[in-house]
Scaffold this active site. Structure first.
Site, short mmCIF file in Angstrom:
data_model
loop_
_atom_site.label_atom_id
_atom_site.label_comp_id
_atom_site.label_asym_id
_atom_site.label_seq_id
_atom_site.Cartn_x
_atom_site.Cartn_y
_atom_site.Cartn_z
N ASN A 133 27.00 -14.63 17.58
CA ASN A 133 27.46 -15.81 16.86
C ASN A 133 28.93 -15.54 16.54
OD1 ASN A 133 27.81 -18.12 15.42
ND2 ASN A 133 26.44 -17.58 13.74
N PRO A 134 29.81 -15.81 17.50
CA PRO A 134 31.22 -15.45 17.34
C PRO A 134 31.97 -16.47 16.49
CG PRO A 134 30.94 -16.62 19.39
CD PRO A 134 29.57 -16.53 18.77
N PHE A 161 29.48 -13.74 6.14
CA PHE A 161 29.13 -15.09 6.57
C PHE A 161 27.67 -15.36 6.23
CE2 PHE A 161 27.63 -18.05 9.88
CZ PHE A 161 28.58 -19.05 9.78
#
Length: 278
Positions: free
Chosen positions: A182-183, A90
């Site tokens: 930061n799921p 990500f």
């Protein structure tokens, strides 16, 4: 040979037509990358050689196909640190810098901080960079993403592990001062609304979290309650439409105090913080 102004102008127009959100910025950034300089120094360049133009054209074509800018340059910047990024991880967003800043300011001297779902290691690396007094731990489940985190955290002193955030750090139970996360938080039904860069290139494990987008946050609430010491702090990012539903997960659990939601620089709901009741 072509003038730098013309090359960037033509590339900008191609990116704009492709729907890229920041065409001027990306066009300049990619040319600077090709020339081995910075965007700020690009104004000193008058002309671009044919060989560089070929490389530039290839990168603009890939960016027009919505491949992330950071994958093309191999680098992402987050607060004061530089991160290696690429396929399988990500790409850290500027909005997340606010969550990292909160943790940097909130952690006590010589405290213990855990970053769950660390991804590229952006938050963990910032913590180690700006607060060298802290003992920083990080975990990532996805194997390709973990490889990027391991690479980025070499030499930082961060204890980085591969594993599930729902069960990680049994050795730290009840001792952690601050947890960041930061799921994944995008509802599965919101697939079509996700930008092509994220939908196509970011790992889906880092994006989607059940029908309402809150599944991972519910698991986070339970794990954080076990890891934190009484009075310890939790901070996690969420979608801008979850400014009420995300904090409500903590409120409903009945073991958190000072539950607050925070806005990003654009005035959108961005992250929630709370303290474990003493």
């Amino acid at each position: 040979m072509r003038s730098r102004r013309v090359a960037v102008s033509e590339a900008t127009e191609r990116l704009r037509e492709a729907g890229v959100a920041s065409p001027e910025h990306d066009a300049a950034e990619l040319l600077a990358h090709v020339l081995g300089t910075t965007r700020g120094q690009l104004a000193l360049v008058e002309d671009v050689a044919a060989s560089a133009l070929d490389e530039y054209d290839a990168l603009i074509t890939r960016r027009s196909a919505r491949e992330p800018l950071q994958h093309l340059t191999g680098t992402a910047y987050f607060r004061h640190v530089e991160l290696a990024v690429g396929p399988g991880v990500f790409v850290p967003r500027p909005e997340t810098e606010l969550l990292a800043g909160w943790a940097i300011e909130s952690a006590p001297q010589d405290g213990v901080v855990v970053d769950l779902c660390t991804g590229s290691g952006a938050i963990a690396k910032s913590l180690a960079d700006e607060r060298p007094d802290l003992a920083v731990h990080a975990v990532e489940l996805d194997e390709p993403a973990y490889a990027w985190a391991e690479r980025n955290l070499v030499g930082t002193g961060v204890d980085v592990r591969q594993g599930d955030f729902a069960t990680a750090f049994d050795d730290l139970l009840g001792t952690v001062d601050v947890i960041t996360c930061n799921p994944p938080y995008i509802p599965l039904e919101a697939w079509e609304s996700v930008a092509p860069e994220a939908r196509t290139y970011d790992p889906h494990l880092a994006l989607f979290s059940g029908d309402d987008g809150l599944d991972a946050i519910r698991v986070l609430e339970q794990r954080a309650a076990l890891l934190l010491r009484p009075g310890g702090a939790l901070g996690f990012e969420h979608a801008d439409v979850q400014g009420e539903s995300a904090p409500a997960v903590l409120t409903a659990a009945g073991r958190w105090t000072d539950v607050r939601d925070h806005l990003d620089l654009a005035g959108r709901a961005r992250f929630t913080t709370a303290r474990l009741a003493r």
